[in-house]
Write a protein that holds these residues in place. Structure first.
Motif, PDB file in Angstrom:
ATOM      1  N   SER A  74       0.844  -1.187   0.000  1.00  0.00           N
ATOM      2  CA  SER A  74       0.000   0.000   0.000  1.00  0.00           C
ATOM      3  C   SER A  74       0.885   1.245   0.000  1.00  0.00           C
ATOM      4  CB  SER A  74      -0.879   0.000   1.257  1.00  0.00           C
ATOM      5  OG  SER A  74      -1.370   1.281   1.533  1.00  0.00           O
ATOM      6  N   VAL A  75       0.587   2.166  -0.893  1.00  0.00           N
ATOM      7  CA  VAL A  75       1.327   3.428  -0.929  1.00  0.00           C
ATOM      8  C   VAL A  75       1.144   4.157   0.409  1.00  0.00           C
ATOM      9  CG1 VAL A  75       1.492   5.690  -2.055  1.00  0.00           C
ATOM     10  CG2 VAL A  75       1.246   3.616  -3.437  1.00  0.00           C
ATOM     11  N   GLY A  76      -0.056   4.090   0.976  1.00  0.00           N
ATOM     12  CA  GLY A  76      -0.306   4.717   2.275  1.00  0.00           C
ATOM     13  C   GLY A  76       0.585   4.152   3.366  1.00  0.00           C
ATOM     14  N   ALA A  77       0.778   2.832   3.373  1.00  0.00           N
ATOM     15  CA  ALA A  77       1.631   2.199   4.386  1.00  0.00           C
ATOM     16  C   ALA A  77       3.085   2.626   4.218  1.00  0.00           C
ATOM     17  CB  ALA A  77       1.500   0.683   4.302  1.00  0.00           C
ATOM     18  N   VAL A  78       3.543   2.726   2.981  1.00  0.00           N
ATOM     19  CA  VAL A  78       4.926   3.157   2.727  1.00  0.00           C
ATOM     20  C   VAL A  78       5.105   4.601   3.194  1.00  0.00           C
ATOM     21  CG1 VAL A  78       6.673   3.603   0.946  1.00  0.00           C
ATOM     22  CG2 VAL A  78       5.234   1.550   0.805  1.00  0.00           C
ATOM     23  N   VAL A  79       4.162   5.458   2.848  1.00  0.00           N
ATOM     24  CA  VAL A  79       4.255   6.861   3.240  1.00  0.00           C
ATOM     25  C   VAL A  79       4.236   6.987   4.764  1.00  0.00           C
ATOM     26  CG1 VAL A  79       3.112   9.116   3.138  1.00  0.00           C
ATOM     27  CG2 VAL A  79       3.335   7.737   1.067  1.00  0.00           C
ATOM     28  N   GLY A 107      -5.693  19.299  16.297  1.00  0.00           N
ATOM     29  CA  GLY A 107      -6.556  18.136  16.075  1.00  0.00           C
ATOM     30  C   GLY A 107      -7.084  18.092  14.654  1.00  0.00           C
ATOM     31  N   ALA A 108      -7.447  19.256  14.119  1.00  0.00           N
ATOM     32  CA  ALA A 108      -7.961  19.318  12.746  1.00  0.00           C
ATOM     33  C   ALA A 108      -6.875  18.914  11.760  1.00  0.00           C
ATOM     34  CB  ALA A 108      -8.466  20.723  12.439  1.00  0.00           C
ATOM     35  N   LEU A 109      -5.653  19.367  11.993  1.00  0.00           N
ATOM     36  CA  LEU A 109      -4.548  19.002  11.113  1.00  0.00           C
ATOM     37  C   LEU A 109      -4.232  17.509  11.212  1.00  0.00           C
ATOM     38  CD1 LEU A 109      -2.189  22.072  11.556  1.00  0.00           C
ATOM     39  CD2 LEU A 109      -3.557  21.488   9.546  1.00  0.00           C
ATOM     40  N   ARG A 110      -4.329  16.943  12.403  1.00  0.00           N
ATOM     41  CA  ARG A 110      -4.094  15.512  12.605  1.00  0.00           C
ATOM     42  C   ARG A 110      -5.136  14.696  11.824  1.00  0.00           C
ATOM     43  NH1 ARG A 110      -0.698  11.722  13.077  1.00  0.00           N
ATOM     44  NH2 ARG A 110       0.191  12.122  15.075  1.00  0.00           N
ATOM     45  N   ARG A 111      -6.405  15.116  11.892  1.00  0.00           N
ATOM     46  CA  ARG A 111      -7.458  14.413  11.151  1.00  0.00           C
ATOM     47  C   ARG A 111      -7.231  14.534   9.644  1.00  0.00           C
ATOM     48  NH1 ARG A 111     -10.131  16.733  15.373  1.00  0.00           N
ATOM     49  NH2 ARG A 111     -10.922  18.472  14.144  1.00  0.00           N
ATOM     50  N   ALA A 112      -6.812  15.702   9.191  1.00  0.00           N
ATOM     51  CA  ALA A 112      -6.532  15.896   7.760  1.00  0.00           C
ATOM     52  C   ALA A 112      -5.380  14.996   7.318  1.00  0.00           C
ATOM     53  CB  ALA A 112      -6.211  17.355   7.469  1.00  0.00           C
ATOM     54  N   GLN A 113      -4.370  14.860   8.151  1.00  0.00           N
ATOM     55  CA  GLN A 113      -3.231  13.999   7.848  1.00  0.00           C
ATOM     56  C   GLN A 113      -3.698  12.549   7.723  1.00  0.00           C
ATOM     57  OE1 GLN A 113      -0.317  13.731  11.013  1.00  0.00           O
ATOM     58  NE2 GLN A 113       1.324  13.340   9.564  1.00  0.00           N
ATOM     59  N   GLU A 114      -4.556  12.105   8.609  1.00  0.00           N
ATOM     60  CA  GLU A 114      -5.059  10.732   8.543  1.00  0.00           C
ATOM     61  C   GLU A 114      -5.903  10.501   7.298  1.00  0.00           C
ATOM     62  OE1 GLU A 114      -4.420   7.797   9.914  1.00  0.00           O
ATOM     63  OE2 GLU A 114      -2.792   8.952  10.773  1.00  0.00           O
ATOM     64  N   VAL A 115      -6.678  11.500   6.886  1.00  0.00           N
ATOM     65  CA  VAL A 115      -7.459  11.388   5.648  1.00  0.00           C
ATOM     66  C   VAL A 115      -6.515  11.266   4.457  1.00  0.00           C
ATOM     67  CG1 VAL A 115      -9.046  12.620   4.102  1.00  0.00           C
ATOM     68  CG2 VAL A 115      -9.517  12.527   6.555  1.00  0.00           C
ATOM     69  N   PHE A 116      -5.441  12.035   4.481  1.00  0.00           N
ATOM     70  CA  PHE A 116      -4.435  11.967   3.422  1.00  0.00           C
ATOM     71  C   PHE A 116      -3.869  10.549   3.321  1.00  0.00           C
ATOM     72  CE2 PHE A 116       0.179  12.249   2.498  1.00  0.00           C
ATOM     73  CZ  PHE A 116       0.117  12.653   1.174  1.00  0.00           C
ATOM     74  N   PHE A 117      -3.415  10.004   4.461  1.00  0.00           N
ATOM     75  CA  PHE A 117      -2.869   8.648   4.466  1.00  0.00           C
ATOM     76  C   PHE A 117      -3.919   7.635   4.022  1.00  0.00           C
ATOM     77  CE2 PHE A 117       0.223   9.979   8.031  1.00  0.00           C
ATOM     78  CZ  PHE A 117       1.235  10.248   7.133  1.00  0.00           C
ATOM     79  N   ALA A 118      -5.125   7.753   4.543  1.00  0.00           N
ATOM     80  CA  ALA A 118      -6.198   6.812   4.214  1.00  0.00           C
ATOM     81  C   ALA A 118      -6.524   6.828   2.723  1.00  0.00           C
ATOM     82  CB  ALA A 118      -7.443   7.116   5.040  1.00  0.00           C
ATOM     83  N   SER A 119      -6.401   7.988   2.087  1.00  0.00           N
ATOM     84  CA  SER A 119      -6.688   8.062   0.651  1.00  0.00           C
ATOM     85  C   SER A 119      -5.632   7.317  -0.167  1.00  0.00           C
ATOM     86  CB  SER A 119      -6.788   9.517   0.185  1.00  0.00           C
ATOM     87  OG  SER A 119      -5.527  10.142   0.194  1.00  0.00           O
ATOM     88  N   LEU A 120      -4.450   7.117   0.402  1.00  0.00           N
ATOM     89  CA  LEU A 120      -3.376   6.387  -0.278  1.00  0.00           C
ATOM     90  C   LEU A 120      -3.388   4.897   0.046  1.00  0.00           C
ATOM     91  CD1 LEU A 120      -0.428   8.911   0.257  1.00  0.00           C
ATOM     92  CD2 LEU A 120      -1.778   8.562  -1.820  1.00  0.00           C
ATOM     93  N   ASP A 121      -4.096   4.502   1.101  1.00  0.00           N
ATOM     94  CA  ASP A 121      -4.094   3.099   1.531  1.00  0.00           C
ATOM     95  C   ASP A 121      -4.531   2.108   0.458  1.00  0.00           C
ATOM     96  OD1 ASP A 121      -2.992   3.522   4.023  1.00  0.00           O
ATOM     97  OD2 ASP A 121      -4.931   3.658   5.041  1.00  0.00           O
ATOM     98  N   PRO A 122      -5.589   2.360  -0.314  1.00  0.00           N
ATOM     99  CA  PRO A 122      -6.007   1.347  -1.292  1.00  0.00           C
ATOM    100  C   PRO A 122      -5.146   1.298  -2.555  1.00  0.00           C
ATOM    101  CG  PRO A 122      -7.535   3.196  -1.318  1.00  0.00           C
ATOM    102  CD  PRO A 122      -6.551   3.448  -0.210  1.00  0.00           C
ATOM    103  N   ILE A 123      -4.223   2.217  -2.702  1.00  0.00           N
ATOM    104  CA  ILE A 123      -3.381   2.279  -3.902  1.00  0.00           C
ATOM    105  C   ILE A 123      -2.118   1.463  -3.662  1.00  0.00           C
ATOM    106  CG2 ILE A 123      -2.143   3.806  -5.480  1.00  0.00           C
ATOM    107  CD1 ILE A 123      -4.053   6.061  -4.447  1.00  0.00           C
ATOM    108  N   ALA A 126       1.906  -1.510  -7.618  1.00  0.00           N
ATOM    109  CA  ALA A 126       1.529  -1.969  -8.962  1.00  0.00           C
ATOM    110  C   ALA A 126       0.558  -0.981  -9.624  1.00  0.00           C
ATOM    111  CB  ALA A 126       0.912  -3.363  -8.901  1.00  0.00           C
ATOM    112  N   ASP A 127      -0.352  -0.415  -8.841  1.00  0.00           N
ATOM    113  CA  ASP A 127      -1.311   0.552  -9.390  1.00  0.00           C
ATOM    114  C   ASP A 127      -0.624   1.797  -9.935  1.00  0.00           C
ATOM    115  OD1 ASP A 127      -3.487  -1.060  -8.628  1.00  0.00           O
ATOM    116  OD2 ASP A 127      -3.754   0.009  -6.711  1.00  0.00           O
ATOM    117  N   ILE A 128       0.401   2.274  -9.239  1.00  0.00           N
ATOM    118  CA  ILE A 128       1.014   3.544  -9.647  1.00  0.00           C
ATOM    119  C   ILE A 128       2.007   3.403 -10.796  1.00  0.00           C
ATOM    120  CG2 ILE A 128       0.581   4.750  -7.468  1.00  0.00           C
ATOM    121  CD1 ILE A 128       3.482   4.252  -6.670  1.00  0.00           C
ATOM    122  N   VAL A 129       2.278   2.165 -11.199  1.00  0.00           N
ATOM    123  CA  VAL A 129       3.149   1.981 -12.368  1.00  0.00           C
ATOM    124  C   VAL A 129       2.382   1.452 -13.579  1.00  0.00           C
ATOM    125  CG1 VAL A 129       5.248   1.700 -11.018  1.00  0.00           C
ATOM    126  CG2 VAL A 129       3.932  -0.326 -11.702  1.00  0.00           C
ATOM    127  N   ALA A 130       1.057   1.418 -13.471  1.00  0.00           N
ATOM    128  CA  ALA A 130       0.241   0.999 -14.615  1.00  0.00           C
ATOM    129  C   ALA A 130       0.442   1.998 -15.749  1.00  0.00           C
ATOM    130  CB  ALA A 130      -1.225   0.924 -14.204  1.00  0.00           C
TER     131      ALA A 130
END
Length: 148
Positions: A74-79, A107-123, A126-130
């Motif tokens: 997962s790109v999110g896990a690597v990041v 707290g708002a910035l922490r939540r935004a950071q988690e949303v950022f990471f979560a948006s990368l989790d399903p990628i 292999a997906d990013i080199v298609a």
């Protein structure tokens, strides 16, 4: 949010190795191709190897190869692994923020950071080199050995 240089390099190494096919470029070749210091890239490669995302063989016939775990990582896990879990802002730094005890921004910035990471989790890597990215990556020189 700006990624650390090591995070950027880690993702680019994984991407390059994902399209390397049977070739196994060395850390020096990858560093030369990315125009980054060998010592800096070697630290990133060591961490990726520790995470089980790539394999590194020394000596003649050696080089770097992406593991199956690296291909499906997962790109999110690597990041997350390279960025750490620190706050986006340093409220406790050398000059602590006077709003710290009643601040709602942290707290708002922490939540935004988690949303950022979560948006990368399903990628995955292999997906990013298609296509068309994979073909472009193959055209990038890796130093003296040339493209893979």
């Amino acid at each position: 949010m700006r990624l650390l240089r090591s995070t950027d390099l880690a993702l680019r190494v994984l991407m390059r190795l994902a399209v390397a096919g049977e070739s196994s470029p060395t850390t020096r070749d990858v560093a030369a191709g990315m125009h980054v210091p060998y010592t800096h890239l070697a630290k990133v490669v060591a961490e990726l190897q520790h995470m089980g995302l790539l394999a590194a063989r020394r000596g003649r016939g050696g080089g770097l190869t992406l593991t199956e775990r690296g291909r499906t990582a997962s790109v999110g896990a690597v990041v997350r692994a390279f960025e750490g879990d620190g706050d986006v802002v340093d409220c406790e730094g050398p000059t602590p923020c006077p709003l710290n005890s009643a601040c709602r921004l942290r707290g708002a910035l922490r939540r935004a950071q988690e949303v950022f990471f979560a948006s990368l989790d399903p990628i995955t890597v292999a997906d990013i080199v298609a296509e068309p990215t994979g073909a472009l990556l193959l055209g990038i020189s890796l130093g003296p050995a040339g493209p893979a």
